[in-house]
Design a protein around this motif. Structure first.
Motif, short mmCIF file in Angstrom:
data_model
loop_
_atom_site.label_atom_id
_atom_site.label_comp_id
_atom_site.label_asym_id
_atom_site.label_seq_id
_atom_site.Cartn_x
_atom_site.Cartn_y
_atom_site.Cartn_z
N ALA A 101 0.83 -1.20 0.00
CA ALA A 101 0.00 0.00 0.00
C ALA A 101 0.87 1.25 0.00
N ALA A 102 0.39 2.29 -0.69
CA ALA A 102 1.08 3.58 -0.74
C ALA A 102 0.07 4.68 -1.00
N ASP A 103 0.43 5.89 -0.61
CA ASP A 103 -0.43 7.05 -0.84
C ASP A 103 0.29 8.08 -1.69
N PHE A 104 -0.40 8.58 -2.72
CA PHE A 104 0.09 9.74 -3.46
C PHE A 104 -0.34 10.96 -2.66
N LEU A 105 0.61 11.78 -2.26
CA LEU A 105 0.31 12.92 -1.40
C LEU A 105 -0.37 14.04 -2.19
N GLU A 106 -1.48 14.54 -1.66
CA GLU A 106 -2.15 15.66 -2.32
C GLU A 106 -1.26 16.89 -2.33
N GLU A 107 -0.49 17.05 -1.25
CA GLU A 107 0.47 18.14 -1.17
C GLU A 107 1.84 17.53 -0.86
N SER A 108 2.79 17.76 -1.77
CA SER A 108 4.12 17.18 -1.57
C SER A 108 4.79 17.77 -0.33
N ILE A 109 5.78 17.04 0.19
CA ILE A 109 6.50 17.47 1.39
C ILE A 109 7.92 17.85 0.99
N LEU A 110 8.30 19.09 1.24
CA LEU A 110 9.67 19.53 0.97
C LEU A 110 10.60 18.85 1.96
N VAL A 111 11.57 18.08 1.44
CA VAL A 111 12.49 17.36 2.33
C VAL A 111 13.89 17.97 2.33
N CYS A 112 14.27 18.65 1.26
CA CYS A 112 15.60 19.26 1.20
C CYS A 112 15.61 20.34 0.13
N LYS A 113 16.38 21.39 0.38
CA LYS A 113 16.60 22.42 -0.65
C LYS A 113 18.06 22.85 -0.57
N ALA A 114 18.58 23.30 -1.71
CA ALA A 114 19.98 23.67 -1.77
C ALA A 114 20.22 24.68 -2.88
N VAL A 115 21.35 25.37 -2.76
CA VAL A 115 21.84 26.30 -3.77
C VAL A 115 23.28 25.92 -4.04
N GLY A 116 23.66 25.87 -5.30
CA GLY A 116 25.03 25.50 -5.63
C GLY A 116 25.52 26.15 -6.90
N THR A 117 26.79 25.90 -7.19
CA THR A 117 27.44 26.44 -8.38
C THR A 117 28.15 25.32 -9.13
N CYS A 118 27.93 25.29 -10.42
CA CYS A 118 28.62 24.37 -11.30
C CYS A 118 29.47 25.17 -12.28
N VAL A 119 30.45 24.50 -12.87
CA VAL A 119 31.36 25.16 -13.80
C VAL A 119 31.46 24.34 -15.08
N VAL A 120 31.40 25.03 -16.21
CA VAL A 120 31.65 24.42 -17.51
C VAL A 120 32.78 25.22 -18.16
N PRO A 121 33.96 24.61 -18.30
CA PRO A 121 35.07 25.34 -18.92
C PRO A 121 34.68 25.88 -20.32
N MET A 122 35.21 27.02 -20.67
CA MET A 122 34.91 27.63 -21.98
C MET A 122 35.14 26.64 -23.12
N SER A 123 36.22 25.88 -23.02
CA SER A 123 36.57 24.95 -24.10
C SER A 123 35.56 23.80 -24.23
N SER A 124 34.72 23.59 -23.21
CA SER A 124 33.73 22.51 -23.24
C SER A 124 32.33 22.98 -23.58
N GLN A 125 32.11 24.29 -23.59
CA GLN A 125 30.78 24.82 -23.89
C GLN A 125 30.51 24.70 -25.38
N ARG A 126 29.41 24.01 -25.71
CA ARG A 126 29.06 23.81 -27.11
C ARG A 126 27.77 24.52 -27.52
N LYS A 127 27.09 25.14 -26.57
CA LYS A 127 25.84 25.83 -26.85
C LYS A 127 25.92 27.25 -26.33
N GLY A 128 24.94 28.04 -26.73
CA GLY A 128 24.84 29.38 -26.17
C GLY A 128 25.57 30.33 -26.95
#
Length: 128
Positions: A101-128
Motif C-alpha cells: 500500500a502507498a499514498d500519493f500525497l495531495e500536497e508534496s512534502i519539501l524534504v531538502c533544498k539547496a543552492v550550488g554552483t557548477c562550472v563548464v570550462p569555456m573549451s567545453s561549452q558547445r551551446k549558447g
C-alpha cells in the motif's frame, strides 16, 4: 532559465540508518544528477559541480518514499552556473495497511533544498 526534474523511489538499498532512514548524501547525489542534466541542456557538456552555498535538510526520507527532484539554473556567468534545487516527497508507503500500500500525497512534502554552483570550462561549452 533551464529547469529539470527527475522522480524516483528510494529503495531499501538507499536506506543507511535504522528505521529505513535514507542518508542526506543520497539527496545531494540526486541534486548532482539534476545539475548534470541542466548543464547538458544549457551547455552541451556535463561540467563539474563546484560547491554548495546552502543546504537545508527539512524532513526525513525513508525507503519506499518517492521523491521528485527539481533544479533550475538561476544565474549564468562566463563559466559558472548558479543553480537551486528542491527534493519533495510525493508518494509514501503505507505498510500499516499492507506491504504494497502507498499514498500519493495531495500536497508534496519539501524534504531538502539547496543552492550550488557548477562550472563548464569555456573549451567545453558547445551551446549558447
Amino acid at each position: 532559465m533551464e529547469k529539470s526534474m527527475i522522480r524516483l523511489r528510494m529503495s531499501s538499498a538507499d536506506a543507511h540508518y535504522g528505521g529505513n532512514l535514507v542518508d542526506g548524501a543520497k539527496i545531494l547525489q540526486l541534486f548532482g544528477d539534476v545539475a548534470t542534466e541542466l548543464l547538458i541542456k544549457n551547455d552541451g557538456d556535463e561540467g563539474l559541480f563546484k560547491a554548495y552555498s546552502e543546504i537545508e535538510f527539512i524532513a526525513p526520507v525513508f525507503a519506499g518514499d518517492y521523491l521528485e527532484i527539481t533544479g533550475e539554473i538561476t544565474k549564468i556567468g562566463k563559466t559558472s552556473r548558479g543553480m537551486s534545487f528542491e527534493a519533495r516527497k510525493v508518494i509514501v508507503p503505507r505498510v500499516d495497511i499492507s506491504e504494497s500500500a502507498a499514498d500519493f500525497l495531495e500536497e508534496s512534502i519539501l524534504v531538502c533544498k539547496a543552492v550550488g554552483t557548477c562550472v563548464v570550462p569555456m573549451s567545453s561549452q558547445r551551446k549558447g
